[in-house]
Design a protein around this motif. Structure first.
Motif, mmCIF file in Angstrom:
data_model
loop_
_atom_site.group_PDB
_atom_site.id
_atom_site.type_symbol
_atom_site.label_atom_id
_atom_site.label_comp_id
_atom_site.label_asym_id
_atom_site.label_seq_id
_atom_site.Cartn_x
_atom_site.Cartn_y
_atom_site.Cartn_z
ATOM 1 N N LEU A 1 43.203 -10.594 -62.483
ATOM 2 C CA LEU A 1 44.110 -9.502 -62.122
ATOM 3 C C LEU A 1 43.506 -8.544 -61.103
ATOM 4 N N HIS A 2 42.189 -8.500 -61.011
ATOM 5 C CA HIS A 2 41.538 -7.600 -60.063
ATOM 6 C C HIS A 2 40.927 -8.350 -58.883
ATOM 7 N N SER A 3 41.279 -9.618 -58.726
ATOM 8 C CA SER A 3 40.781 -10.412 -57.607
ATOM 9 C C SER A 3 41.849 -10.492 -56.518
ATOM 10 N N ARG A 4 41.486 -11.092 -55.413
ATOM 11 C CA ARG A 4 42.454 -11.237 -54.318
ATOM 12 C C ARG A 4 43.569 -12.214 -54.682
ATOM 13 N N ARG A 5 43.390 -12.970 -55.757
ATOM 14 C CA ARG A 5 44.401 -13.925 -56.192
ATOM 15 C C ARG A 5 45.340 -13.347 -57.251
ATOM 16 N N HIS A 6 45.343 -12.041 -57.424
ATOM 17 C CA HIS A 6 46.098 -11.430 -58.522
ATOM 18 C C HIS A 6 47.590 -11.721 -58.470
ATOM 19 N N ALA A 7 48.122 -11.981 -57.276
ATOM 20 C CA ALA A 7 49.556 -12.266 -57.158
ATOM 21 C C ALA A 7 49.885 -13.715 -57.503
ATOM 22 N N GLY A 8 48.868 -14.554 -57.614
ATOM 23 C CA GLY A 8 49.081 -15.950 -57.937
ATOM 24 C C GLY A 8 49.114 -16.178 -59.439
ATOM 25 N N PRO A 9 49.388 -17.408 -59.863
ATOM 26 C CA PRO A 9 49.465 -17.705 -61.302
ATOM 27 C C PRO A 9 48.098 -17.686 -61.975
ATOM 28 N N PHE A 10 48.103 -17.380 -63.257
ATOM 29 C CA PHE A 10 46.917 -17.486 -64.098
ATOM 30 C C PHE A 10 47.249 -18.529 -65.153
ATOM 31 N N VAL A 11 46.648 -19.696 -65.026
ATOM 32 C CA VAL A 11 46.986 -20.844 -65.870
ATOM 33 C C VAL A 11 45.811 -21.137 -66.801
ATOM 34 N N THR A 12 46.092 -21.224 -68.101
ATOM 35 C CA THR A 12 45.056 -21.419 -69.115
ATOM 36 C C THR A 12 45.201 -22.778 -69.788
ATOM 37 N N LEU A 13 44.069 -23.430 -70.011
ATOM 38 C CA LEU A 13 44.055 -24.687 -70.749
ATOM 39 C C LEU A 13 42.809 -24.733 -71.623
ATOM 40 N N SER A 14 42.996 -24.995 -72.913
ATOM 41 C CA SER A 14 41.872 -25.172 -73.825
ATOM 42 C C SER A 14 41.459 -26.637 -73.818
ATOM 43 N N CYS A 15 40.222 -26.885 -73.453
ATOM 44 C CA CYS A 15 39.744 -28.265 -73.340
ATOM 45 C C CYS A 15 39.496 -28.911 -74.698
ATOM 46 N N ALA A 16 39.582 -28.137 -75.772
ATOM 47 C CA ALA A 16 39.362 -28.682 -77.113
ATOM 48 C C ALA A 16 40.660 -28.920 -77.861
ATOM 49 N N SER A 17 41.789 -28.611 -77.241
ATOM 50 C CA SER A 17 43.060 -28.655 -77.973
ATOM 51 C C SER A 17 43.762 -29.994 -77.893
ATOM 52 N N LEU A 18 43.298 -30.895 -77.007
ATOM 53 C CA LEU A 18 43.992 -32.161 -76.805
ATOM 54 C C LEU A 18 42.997 -33.315 -76.784
ATOM 55 N N PRO A 19 43.425 -34.528 -77.185
ATOM 56 C CA PRO A 19 42.560 -35.713 -77.046
ATOM 57 C C PRO A 19 42.337 -36.028 -75.573
ATOM 58 N N GLU A 20 41.289 -36.805 -75.302
ATOM 59 C CA GLU A 20 40.862 -37.040 -73.914
ATOM 60 C C GLU A 20 41.968 -37.586 -73.031
ATOM 61 N N ASN A 21 42.735 -38.583 -73.528
ATOM 62 C CA ASN A 21 43.750 -39.189 -72.672
ATOM 63 C C ASN A 21 44.842 -38.201 -72.289
ATOM 64 N N LEU A 22 45.222 -37.317 -73.212
ATOM 65 C CA LEU A 22 46.237 -36.315 -72.890
ATOM 66 C C LEU A 22 45.647 -35.178 -72.066
ATOM 67 N N LEU A 23 44.396 -34.834 -72.299
ATOM 68 C CA LEU A 23 43.766 -33.743 -71.568
ATOM 69 C C LEU A 23 43.668 -34.055 -70.084
ATOM 70 N N GLU A 24 43.341 -35.300 -69.750
ATOM 71 C CA GLU A 24 43.253 -35.684 -68.337
ATOM 72 C C GLU A 24 44.595 -35.498 -67.645
ATOM 73 N N SER A 25 45.665 -35.904 -68.328
ATOM 74 C CA SER A 25 46.996 -35.733 -67.762
ATOM 75 C C SER A 25 47.359 -34.262 -67.626
ATOM 76 N N GLU A 26 46.974 -33.434 -68.618
ATOM 77 C CA GLU A 26 47.276 -32.007 -68.551
ATOM 78 C C GLU A 26 46.541 -31.334 -67.406
ATOM 79 N N VAL A 27 45.317 -31.744 -67.157
ATOM 80 C CA VAL A 27 44.533 -31.122 -66.082
ATOM 81 C C VAL A 27 44.994 -31.607 -64.715
ATOM 82 N N PHE A 28 45.082 -32.923 -64.545
ATOM 83 C CA PHE A 28 45.315 -33.485 -63.212
ATOM 84 C C PHE A 28 46.758 -33.936 -62.975
ATOM 85 N N GLY A 29 47.577 -33.982 -64.029
ATOM 86 C CA GLY A 29 48.930 -34.482 -63.875
ATOM 87 C C GLY A 29 48.956 -36.007 -63.894
#
Length: 266
Positions: A37-65
């Motif tokens: 919020l205090h960086s030059r990117r404050h107007a852009g999205p802030f996207v959060t992902l917990s790397c421990a919340s999903l199994p590996e195969n689903l996590l890869e898809s969540e990160v990279f699509g």
């Protein structure tokens, strides 16, 4: 907390990757959001992902699509968190839980800002900032070959370390005032000196998250304007057996007029 505040301030003026370290429940996601919020990117999205919340195969898809048909159930092309965070900040919580294969793919993206979706052959380029967080000792994990050393170096260009609550007990009065204001609603609630003494003698294994739960519990069971030790959760009070009174630490106010807002001498 002053070193942490200074590190956060430096991070807001830079676009370099940030690694936030500290125990669970200490507020790493809040620190990441403050940096964004205090960086030059404050107007852009802030996207959060917990790397421990999903199994590996689903996590890869969540990160990279993924592309349509990349795997069973992939009925359409889906953008991952990286694409969703374009122009803003991608916050990867619990980064130490990434599998070795995903660490390799993330390293490529951090270095080149280029990635490909699962099942895709096209290289995509996205401009964003990465903030990662962990409660693990990643240097030790790298020494034990559980985390890539080169990825650690790329993520830890800037580091913000948040110390556990037990190492900064003097923050508890202020945190209690803040938390009371957020959970008490229209009620005028205060913490008694005796209740505060109990809070200052607890070890706080759950850190600020645990303190918030304690304050919410006390506010829910307290029927008057003053939170007393009897309003605190049983496990917090029972954990103090054999410990010296908190007043020996020298922080306790000597008169009602000297109390902080939100506190009342019992």
């Amino acid at each position: 907390m002053q070193p942490a505040f200074a590190a956060i301030a430096h991070a807001t003026t830079s676009d370099a990757p940030v690694l936030i370290t500290g125990p669970t429940g200490i507020g790493k996601s809040l620190a990441a959001r403050v940096i964004h919020l205090h960086s030059r990117r404050h107007a852009g999205p802030f996207v959060t992902l917990s790397c421990a919340s999903l199994p590996e195969n689903l996590l890869e898809s969540e990160v990279f699509g993924h592309e349509k048909g990349a795997f069973t159930g992939a009925l359409a092309t889906k953008a991952g968190h990286i694409e969703r965070a374009a122009g803003g900040t991608l916050f990867l919580d619990e980064i130490g839980e990434l599998s070795p294969a995903l660490q390799v793919k993330l390293l490529r993206f951090v270095e080149e800002k280029v990635f490909s979706r699962v099942g895709g052959r096209e290289d995509l380029k996205v401009d964003l900032r990465i903030i990662a967080a962990t409660n693990q000792d990643l240097a030790q994990a790298a020494a034990e070959k559980r985390f890539r050393e080169d990825l650690l170096y790329r993520l830890r260009v800037l580091e913000v370390h948040l110390p556990p609550l037990r190492e900064r007990l003097s923050d508890i009065p202020g945190l209690c005032s803040y938390l009371l204001a957020s959970v008490a609603g229209d009620r005028k609630l205060a913490v008694s000196e005796e209740a505060l003494s109990v809070l200052l003698r607890h070890d706080w294994p759950g850190n600020v998250r645990e303190l918030r739960n304690v304050i919410e519990h006390a506010a829910a069971v307290c029927t008057g304007p003053l939170i007393l030790p009897t309003h605190l959760p049983r496990d917090v009070v029972s954990s103090l057996r054999g410990r010296p009174p908190a007043s020996s630490a020298g922080w306790m106010p000597r008169s009602t007029s000297g109390l902080r807002p939100g506190f009342v001498k019992g």
